[in-house]
Design an enzyme around this catalytic site. Structure first.
Site, PDB file in Angstrom:
ATOM      1  N   PHE A 113      45.231  37.703  37.924  1.00 46.88           N
ATOM      2  CA  PHE A 113      45.595  37.666  36.512  1.00 46.88           C
ATOM      3  C   PHE A 113      46.125  36.269  36.236  1.00 46.88           C
ATOM      4  O   PHE A 113      46.901  35.724  37.021  1.00 46.88           O
ATOM      5  CB  PHE A 113      46.651  38.732  36.207  1.00 46.88           C
ATOM      6  CG  PHE A 113      46.966  38.814  34.742  1.00 46.88           C
ATOM      7  CD1 PHE A 113      46.083  39.415  33.860  1.00 46.88           C
ATOM      8  CD2 PHE A 113      48.130  38.276  34.236  1.00 46.88           C
ATOM      9  CE1 PHE A 113      46.358  39.479  32.496  1.00 46.88           C
ATOM     10  CE2 PHE A 113      48.408  38.334  32.869  1.00 46.88           C
ATOM     11  CZ  PHE A 113      47.524  38.936  31.996  1.00 46.88           C
ATOM     12  N   ASP A 180      51.718  41.518  43.603  1.00 46.90           N
ATOM     13  CA  ASP A 180      51.857  41.845  42.189  1.00 46.90           C
ATOM     14  C   ASP A 180      51.330  43.265  41.990  1.00 46.90           C
ATOM     15  O   ASP A 180      50.140  43.534  42.211  1.00 46.90           O
ATOM     16  CB  ASP A 180      51.049  40.843  41.346  1.00 46.90           C
ATOM     17  CG  ASP A 180      51.142  41.126  39.855  1.00 46.90           C
ATOM     18  OD1 ASP A 180      51.370  42.292  39.477  1.00 46.90           O
ATOM     19  OD2 ASP A 180      50.957  40.176  39.067  1.00 46.90           O
ATOM     20  N   TYR A 205      55.222  48.568  31.850  1.00 40.13           N
ATOM     21  CA  TYR A 205      54.697  49.071  30.572  1.00 40.13           C
ATOM     22  C   TYR A 205      53.257  49.570  30.666  1.00 40.13           C
ATOM     23  O   TYR A 205      52.686  49.967  29.670  1.00 40.13           O
ATOM     24  CB  TYR A 205      54.835  48.030  29.467  1.00 40.13           C
ATOM     25  CG  TYR A 205      54.300  46.644  29.754  1.00 40.13           C
ATOM     26  CD1 TYR A 205      52.934  46.383  29.740  1.00 40.13           C
ATOM     27  CD2 TYR A 205      55.166  45.597  30.017  1.00 40.13           C
ATOM     28  CE1 TYR A 205      52.451  45.113  29.986  1.00 40.13           C
ATOM     29  CE2 TYR A 205      54.697  44.313  30.266  1.00 40.13           C
ATOM     30  CZ  TYR A 205      53.339  44.079  30.253  1.00 40.13           C
ATOM     31  OH  TYR A 205      52.871  42.819  30.499  1.00 40.13           O
ATOM     32  N   LYS A 206      52.678  49.538  31.852  1.00 43.09           N
ATOM     33  CA  LYS A 206      51.325  50.061  32.000  1.00 43.09           C
ATOM     34  C   LYS A 206      51.418  51.523  32.464  1.00 43.09           C
ATOM     35  O   LYS A 206      51.748  52.389  31.660  1.00 43.09           O
ATOM     36  CB  LYS A 206      50.544  49.184  32.980  1.00 43.09           C
ATOM     37  CG  LYS A 206      50.387  47.731  32.486  1.00 43.09           C
ATOM     38  CD  LYS A 206      49.634  46.877  33.504  1.00 43.09           C
ATOM     39  CE  LYS A 206      49.632  45.407  33.124  1.00 43.09           C
ATOM     40  NZ  LYS A 206      48.808  45.110  31.947  1.00 43.09           N
ATOM     41  N   ARG A 350      37.094  47.723  29.443  1.00 40.72           N
ATOM     42  CA  ARG A 350      37.985  48.378  30.404  1.00 40.72           C
ATOM     43  C   ARG A 350      38.438  49.738  29.870  1.00 40.72           C
ATOM     44  O   ARG A 350      38.804  49.867  28.695  1.00 40.72           O
ATOM     45  CB  ARG A 350      39.227  47.522  30.674  1.00 40.72           C
ATOM     46  CG  ARG A 350      38.927  46.141  31.237  1.00 40.72           C
ATOM     47  CD  ARG A 350      40.192  45.485  31.797  1.00 40.72           C
ATOM     48  NE  ARG A 350      41.298  45.529  30.850  1.00 40.72           N
ATOM     49  CZ  ARG A 350      42.528  45.134  31.149  1.00 40.72           C
ATOM     50  NH1 ARG A 350      42.824  44.686  32.379  1.00 40.72           N
ATOM     51  NH2 ARG A 350      43.477  45.179  30.245  1.00 40.72           N
TER      52      ARG A 350
END
Lengths: 374, 374
Positions: A113, A180, A205-206, A350
């Site tokens: 990312f 990560d 928050y995912k 996605r």
């Protein structure tokens, strides 16, 4: 396996049944109890108790909520603290990992990312080390490698890396590994302690459903805490913050990863959101996630113009990535039809499957709608 | 002057009339509209709109709310962004201020809030500069001084520094000045643009009432933006964040001070809290603050064992600090009697007067209770 052992958990979420929400890999949906908890925090804790709340649970919230996150990533208590953003925590972790090293390079997953790569570049510049992007299948670690930064799940393809093997690979050459966990926390059982991971960071928050931009976490195992020195030496990481001493002495434990005053509204929204996890077993979550994504991939694999980027074997997270030349327009059309996934330029669709609230019907509706659009 | 031109503003706050709240210099009280706004954010924006809210106002919130804060500190639009904590923003500001300098020292106010000193020490270590603490009355700046970090209002004594004179002093030797506005934002009109301040940071949870640990702000004036390089190169500070480019190119404007995903719940709670400021003039706030603190100091100055640390002239913020040998026990007793100030070790009682909601009766009740206890 029972086809959906977590079906009852969906009732704990505030979701509109007209919407097929498949973007929990970007922003998890709110558990129902969050709204009420936040109201209590604003009206009672902040409004009535005012400053007194700092000594009635607020001050220690980063460590207390950190322990709750820790339980989900295989970290015993006292090793995870919730604070700042993932990017800021990555900076702390990498700076600490390469401090005083006599080695010359940092290795980063070439498909990482972007923020991970940007922060790694910045750390390399500050410390005079070289940054070497590498394919995770051919990291080519050496005795000059100080640290390796890896994403447990690739945000673009949904591929899951082998944390055990890669951690061992790093340790075999004496390098430290920073993981990560943004796209794997809440996806599958993770064993940070058992695998001897050096440092880890992740967002909440995912798949943890903490809310938009909710604070991130950092894992510093007990054995590494004394040697963990990071340059964001804010007062709340001090051993005795309220002594207001002129010199910085880091807290002896994981709190040395703290920086400024913790963001309480968001921290306690996350705390409420984590309650859902008290009722579920991560093994069930993982089994359902694999079943959901497998089912969806079976439905879309042969659609015209679609290339499935996500591995068909178990080395995947809970996200399915599809390549299509008109991916952007397709996702817009899906969202218009209440099928919410996301688009990553230039050509990736996605679909994130959150086993806590997504159903097999969600997968069916998404696949059917996609088929109609094609 | 009308004795209390802001009396009606108190009605905008959710305060218990039994409590005399004099700790708004540490945690401001909640404006009434915050609870409702946060509910709307959780239930509608997050719950119903889900990921779509990122393109319906969330993404630009740091700059939009930054502009609202900017108006209160004399910064034209496009120069303030709300993000991270004060400590993290201090790190960015100082690192940017001394980047590529050929000068050899950073000067910091010797009585600074500890976190400022800790961060300055860390920046000095990272960059190889010396850190020199100095009395703000005798800064002794030189042509070797790269940057000066000053607190506009001293957290311990409540003294207000002369921003115009000190900024000029720094500029006279070619040094940059970084102002910490934590205890002055929302206290008095500040003229960052007009005074040519180089960089500034501040928190939003004291006199701006943003909520416990609400995100901080950073001011980077337009003329300095192109040269502003800070090492927390998170993806949201990128020129084109969603292009997911492998290399970091900072946004051309103030957004380059952003790092990770913005914390939306807290950001929008702050946004709601700032509405109060649309109805008030900072000149009125300042006049009432001086009157309130002056009145309180007059009442307590001659109490036995009390030494007033706060300047009697206008070079003070809206906080009165009293020294007493039994300050800790006294504050405990005051709080038991619903007079809420705070204690700073070893011997300081602090009383913050927030002109938006504190009254002259608050000052009278606090002074009377303190007198009874003595």
């Amino acid at each position: 396996m029972n086809r959906d052992p977590l079906a009852h958990v969906r009732d704990l979420f505030d979701l509109d049944d007209d919407v097929v929400y498949l973007d929990g890999n970007s922003l998890g949906a709110p558990p129902k109890n969050v709204a009420e908890r936040v109201q209590e925090v604003v009206k009672h804790q902040w409004g009535s108790r005012l400053i007194r709340s700092w000594s009635e649970g607020w001050w220690e919230a980063p460590e207390r909520v950190g322990n709750r996150v820790g339980r989900l990533v295989g970290a015993a208590a006292g090793q995870v603290v919730v604070c700042d953003s993932t990017s800021v925590n990555l900076f702390k972790a990498l700076m600490a990992a390469v401090r005083s090293t006599d080695r010359s390079e940092i290795v980063v997953d070439a498909g990482t990312f972007p923020t991970d790569g940007y922060i790694a570049q910045s750390v390399a510049e500050l410390t005079g080390l070289a940054l070497r992007p590498a394919d995770p299948d051919r990291l080519d670690l050496r005795d000059t490698t100080a640290a390796v930064l890896l994403n447990h799940v690739d945000y673009r393809t949904g591929r899951l890396l082998d944390m055990a093997a890669l951690t061992e690979q790093a340790h075999a050459v004496g390098a430290k590994v920073v993981w990560d966990l943004c796209h794997s926390a809440g996806v599958l059982p993770i064993e940070l302690d058992a695998l001897g991971v050096d440092l880890a960071v992740g967002c909440t928050y995912k798949f943890l459903n903490g809310g938009p931009g909710s604070p991130a976490f950092i894992y510093v195992p007990t054995r590494a805490q004394q040697g963990f020195h990071q340059p964001l030496t804010g007062w709340t990481g001090h051993q005795v913050p309220f002594a207001m001493q002129p010199d910085y002495t880091p807290d002896p434990g994981v709190s040395r990863a703290r920086v400024g005053t913790p963001d309480i509204l968001s921290m306690l929204a996350l705390d409420a959101a984590l309650d859902v996890w008290d009722q579920v077993d991560l093994q069930d979550v993982r089994a359902k996630g694999l079943a959901l994504t497998g089912h969806f991939m079976d439905l879309v694999r042969d659609l015209p113009g679609i290339e499935v980027l996500t591995p068909a074997d178990e080395w995947r997270g809970h996200q399915v990535s599809l390549r299509h030349v008109r991916a952007g327009a397709l996702m817009d059309a899906l969202i218009e039809r209440n099928i919410i996934g996301d688009f990553r330029a230039p050509d990736v669709l996605r679909f994130g499957f959150a086993p806590l609230y997504n159903t097999f019907e969600d997968a069916d509706r998404a696949a059917t709608t996609l088929k109609e659009l094609l």
